[in-house]
Design an enzyme around this catalytic site. Sequence first.
Site, PDB file in Angstrom:
ATOM      1  N   THR A 212       3.554  -7.242   2.121  1.00 18.99           N
ATOM      2  CA  THR A 212       3.363  -7.049   0.691  1.00 18.99           C
ATOM      3  C   THR A 212       4.270  -7.901  -0.158  1.00 18.99           C
ATOM      4  O   THR A 212       5.475  -7.945   0.084  1.00 18.99           O
ATOM      5  CB  THR A 212       3.616  -5.576   0.337  1.00 18.99           C
ATOM      6  OG1 THR A 212       2.686  -4.799   1.072  1.00 18.99           O
ATOM      7  CG2 THR A 212       3.433  -5.314  -1.137  1.00 18.99           C
ATOM      8  N   ARG A 240      -8.645   2.920   4.728  1.00 20.84           N
ATOM      9  CA  ARG A 240      -7.236   3.227   4.467  1.00 20.84           C
ATOM     10  C   ARG A 240      -6.742   2.463   3.232  1.00 20.84           C
ATOM     11  O   ARG A 240      -6.989   1.273   3.076  1.00 20.84           O
ATOM     12  CB  ARG A 240      -6.390   2.826   5.679  1.00 20.84           C
ATOM     13  CG  ARG A 240      -4.893   3.113   5.554  1.00 20.84           C
ATOM     14  CD  ARG A 240      -4.085   1.880   5.251  1.00 20.84           C
ATOM     15  NE  ARG A 240      -2.646   2.121   5.390  1.00 20.84           N
ATOM     16  CZ  ARG A 240      -1.712   1.296   4.952  1.00 20.84           C
ATOM     17  NH1 ARG A 240      -2.045   0.179   4.354  1.00 20.84           N
ATOM     18  NH2 ARG A 240      -0.440   1.580   5.092  1.00 20.84           N
ATOM     19  N   VAL A 241      -6.061   3.163   2.343  1.00 20.55           N
ATOM     20  CA  VAL A 241      -5.406   2.530   1.207  1.00 20.55           C
ATOM     21  C   VAL A 241      -3.913   2.785   1.386  1.00 20.55           C
ATOM     22  O   VAL A 241      -3.503   3.908   1.695  1.00 20.55           O
ATOM     23  CB  VAL A 241      -5.899   3.120  -0.125  1.00 20.55           C
ATOM     24  CG1 VAL A 241      -5.103   2.557  -1.300  1.00 20.55           C
ATOM     25  CG2 VAL A 241      -7.390   2.825  -0.313  1.00 20.55           C
ATOM     26  N   ASP A 243       0.338   2.162   0.113  1.00 22.40           N
ATOM     27  CA  ASP A 243       1.156   2.555  -1.042  1.00 22.40           C
ATOM     28  C   ASP A 243       1.088   1.552  -2.177  1.00 22.40           C
ATOM     29  O   ASP A 243       1.357   1.890  -3.326  1.00 22.40           O
ATOM     30  CB  ASP A 243       2.620   2.707  -0.608  1.00 22.40           C
ATOM     31  CG  ASP A 243       3.178   1.411   0.007  1.00 22.40           C
ATOM     32  OD1 ASP A 243       2.411   0.662   0.642  1.00 22.40           O
ATOM     33  OD2 ASP A 243       4.382   1.154  -0.177  1.00 22.40           O
TER      34      ASP A 243
HETATM   35  C1  SD4 Z   1       1.115  -1.071   3.222  1.00 20.00           C
HETATM   36  N1  SD4 Z   1       3.231  -1.353   2.121  1.00 20.00           N
HETATM   37  O1  SD4 Z   1      -0.071  -1.259   3.007  1.00 20.00           O
HETATM   38  C2  SD4 Z   1       2.122  -2.067   2.692  1.00 20.00           C
HETATM   39  C3  SD4 Z   1       2.532  -3.014   3.763  1.00 20.00           C
HETATM   40  C4  SD4 Z   1       3.862  -3.644   3.591  1.00 20.00           C
HETATM   41  O2  SD4 Z   1       5.683  -4.616   4.531  1.00 20.00           O
HETATM   42  O3  SD4 Z   1       4.462  -3.691   2.571  1.00 20.00           O
HETATM   43  N2  SD4 Z   1       4.461  -4.128   4.613  1.00 20.00           N
HETATM   44  O4  SD4 Z   1       1.530  -0.117   3.873  1.00 20.00           O
END
Ligand code: SD4
Length: 349
Positions: A212, A240-241, A243
Amino acid sequence: MRLIIFLVIYAGIVYAKQVPIVINTWAFTDSTQAAWNLLKRGGDAIDAVEIGCMTCEKLQCDGTVGFGGSPDENGETTLDALLFDGTTMNMGAVGALRRVKDVISVAKHVLINTGHSIVVGSQATEFAKRMGFTEEDLTTDRSKKIWTDWKNNRCQPNAWLAVLPDSNTTCGPYRPVQENDVYYNHWTHNYPHRRTREHFQRHSFSTNNHDTIGMIAIDANGKIVAGTSTNGMSHKIPGRVGDSPIPGAGGYADSKFGAASATGDGDIMMRFLPSFLAVEELRRGSTPSQAAWTAINRIKEYYPSFFGGIIVVNKQGEYGAACNGMDSFPFSVASQANEKVTVKRVTCK
Ligand code: SD4
């Protein structure tokens, strides 16, 4: 009187020195640069976060933002994004967007062109098309290979718990397993990790496999905006969604106090709304670093080994970060105080 004038001028200088500022998760420096180029010309924080995240989407930062990354169980890449405006407290987000590359810009259309906050799935694709975006396949050779390798590895690891596969491949379709099930003993013997989430977590998140971009910008008018863009996590169950598009989880902003953005194991992290908590801590008088650690430590109380990091900025442009489950967490900054994009690192405790 003189002292007051001095203090006002001094406060002005400190403020002017740090702001505008852009800060983002990980060493995604091209994104920081793109956002900074806009902010330094007096650009708006929303546009800065959009162009910053868009840069990562186009570059497929680490192969894990934008198209062609983190294939789900069907091999499809789906995208999550958020834009949160801390001045109007308005937001736009998209979850599990299919077949459209420009997810942060679609989120901007949710913010500007609708009274909604989040649009998801195939219907988000329809929304995006109406807003003028192109529908296309997000698969690349790379994402196809990740998916094929996973299939060849009997679909391990995966996010399912307490289920039995229909066949010996350990791939789906799955059905829930019950204690009185004739297969219960077979299941506990052969797939012990399926009773816990640790196995999946260990294989799904590491510093070489993170997904992310979370970005915060403060523009010359003091508007504070937080945004995220991601393709989530590999082998996720379709639908799936994470955070990232959830307000208070992936990002949060309040121009009166500051903003935060989080990255990491989103299924765990979103349960604690770490970005909201961090901004709330700023409101209560914490420094950005204290606020970041408060948010991380709250999660750690319940999930000591979770993988994640958070960046926090206050309205003066002071910033801090905190992390867990890795050695250290890098983040990138450019500001009035130091226009050169710099990668900083916080050590995880
Ligand atoms: C998620 N937070 O979809 C994101 C993935 C992420 O470092 O940030 N990974 O869970």
